[in-house]
Design an enzyme around this catalytic site. Sequence first.
Site, PDB file in Angstrom:
ATOM      1  N   LYS A   1       0.830  -1.215   0.000  1.00 22.84           N
ATOM      2  CA  LYS A   1       0.000   0.000   0.000  1.00 22.84           C
ATOM      3  C   LYS A   1       0.857   1.255   0.000  1.00 22.84           C
ATOM      4  O   LYS A   1       0.460   2.262  -0.577  1.00 22.84           O
ATOM      5  CB  LYS A   1      -0.949   0.008   1.202  1.00 22.84           C
ATOM      6  CG  LYS A   1      -2.139  -0.924   1.017  1.00 22.84           C
ATOM      7  CD  LYS A   1      -3.281  -0.531   1.923  1.00 22.84           C
ATOM      8  CE  LYS A   1      -4.475  -1.452   1.733  1.00 22.84           C
ATOM      9  NZ  LYS A   1      -5.537  -1.192   2.704  1.00 22.84           N
TER      10      LYS A   1
ATOM     11  N   LYS B   1      -6.265 -12.196  -8.193  1.00 26.99           N
ATOM     12  CA  LYS B   1      -7.507 -12.223  -7.421  1.00 26.99           C
ATOM     13  C   LYS B   1      -8.486 -11.152  -7.933  1.00 26.99           C
ATOM     14  O   LYS B   1      -8.055 -10.072  -8.326  1.00 26.99           O
ATOM     15  CB  LYS B   1      -7.153 -11.927  -5.961  1.00 26.99           C
ATOM     16  CG  LYS B   1      -8.207 -12.336  -4.961  1.00 26.99           C
ATOM     17  CD  LYS B   1      -7.712 -12.090  -3.543  1.00 26.99           C
ATOM     18  CE  LYS B   1      -8.859 -11.626  -2.675  1.00 26.99           C
ATOM     19  NZ  LYS B   1      -8.483 -11.232  -1.342  1.00 26.99           N
TER      20      LYS B   1
ATOM     21  N   LYS C   1     -11.944  -5.153  -6.287  1.00 28.54           N
ATOM     22  CA  LYS C   1     -12.769  -3.990  -6.582  1.00 28.54           C
ATOM     23  C   LYS C   1     -11.928  -2.788  -6.977  1.00 28.54           C
ATOM     24  O   LYS C   1     -12.439  -1.822  -7.516  1.00 28.54           O
ATOM     25  CB  LYS C   1     -13.655  -3.651  -5.381  1.00 28.54           C
ATOM     26  CG  LYS C   1     -12.896  -3.381  -4.092  1.00 28.54           C
ATOM     27  CD  LYS C   1     -13.852  -3.281  -2.915  1.00 28.54           C
ATOM     28  CE  LYS C   1     -13.073  -3.273  -1.603  1.00 28.54           C
ATOM     29  NZ  LYS C   1     -13.934  -3.440  -0.443  1.00 28.54           N
TER      30      LYS C   1
END
Length: 339
Positions: A122, A204, A207
């Site tokens: 992140k 994976k 969203k």
Amino acid sequence: MSEQTAQSQERKKVIFSAIQPTGTITLGNYLGALKNWIKLQEDFNCIYALADLHAITVRQEPAKFRANIYEAYALLLACGVDVEKSLFFIQSHVSTHAQLAWILNCYTQFGELSRMTQFKDKSAKHSDNINAGLFTYPALMAADILLYQADLVPVGADQKQHLELTRNIAERFNGIYGNVFKVPDGYIPKTGARVMSLQEPAKKMSKSDENINSYVAVLDKPEVIMKKFKRAVTDSEACVKYGEGKDGINNLMGIYSAVTGKTYEEIEKEFEGKGYGDFKTAVGEAVVEELRPVQERFSQFIKDKAYLKECYEKSAQIAEKISQRTLDKAVKKIGFVLK
Ligand code: TRP
């Protein structure tokens, strides 16, 4: 769930889990986690939260963020989270989470947090906003779990490292002060699909993927769902069979199996001699039918803010009481003067 029910259910094992109310909830979240959350309510004392405090480790646009929180709350109710059986609250409404998180920050090492792969990922992705919250995020997650003396925490692979850290923090704290926190175990459900991207099936389903064709949102309209499945990336073999190098087909089979309950052999038989076109249509239709009642319930709930409020307030009140007991215990052990 009333406080009394909460108490009479104390012999049932306690499950804690949370999801961040950011962006659309996908078919991956639904089949991989949420369907399981619903089932767990039958056998466990389940405590679920929308992790809005975690969500602000990444910048959120206020109006959109608030709308996302309502949407996620209504959607989870629509999926079947039942506030008569479980607690389901908004994390920031229960003040003990932030309070214990601060305390646990002081029992978590810089080195441990530096090793978290999610922090590394992140901070690379949001290099303009590597804030302290992003770094100490796992201490807040540990507080969420430890406040309720949770026995089990259903988590996906991406949260396993955080759960491991939670266990280490609990053991460290208990090692200094005696038994304050239950050391939780991970709970890997027997069923539950790992849903992959429809465009890059080695990745994976997410969203946050820029390509909207790569994921199906639980609230996508039927025609959109059909279109996305028809465009799903497969291979050139044209044979519906599970196998190596067939990530796309394997993923579609996983989805179809999770929705219909059919085994892979049954699916292979059903589509013997048929092409990928037929198979993709069948998967799309099965998903549309699975999501239809969820979407219908959602459209009712989202209109009824008063009902949503009633649900999250009731749960938050009980959560506050239960978690306060753990916080009080920790505070006393540390040596703070009690109020
Ligand atoms: N960090 C989790 C996620 O992004 C959400 C979460 C917050 C959570 N607190 C938790 C999950 C406690 C399990 C237990 O998916």
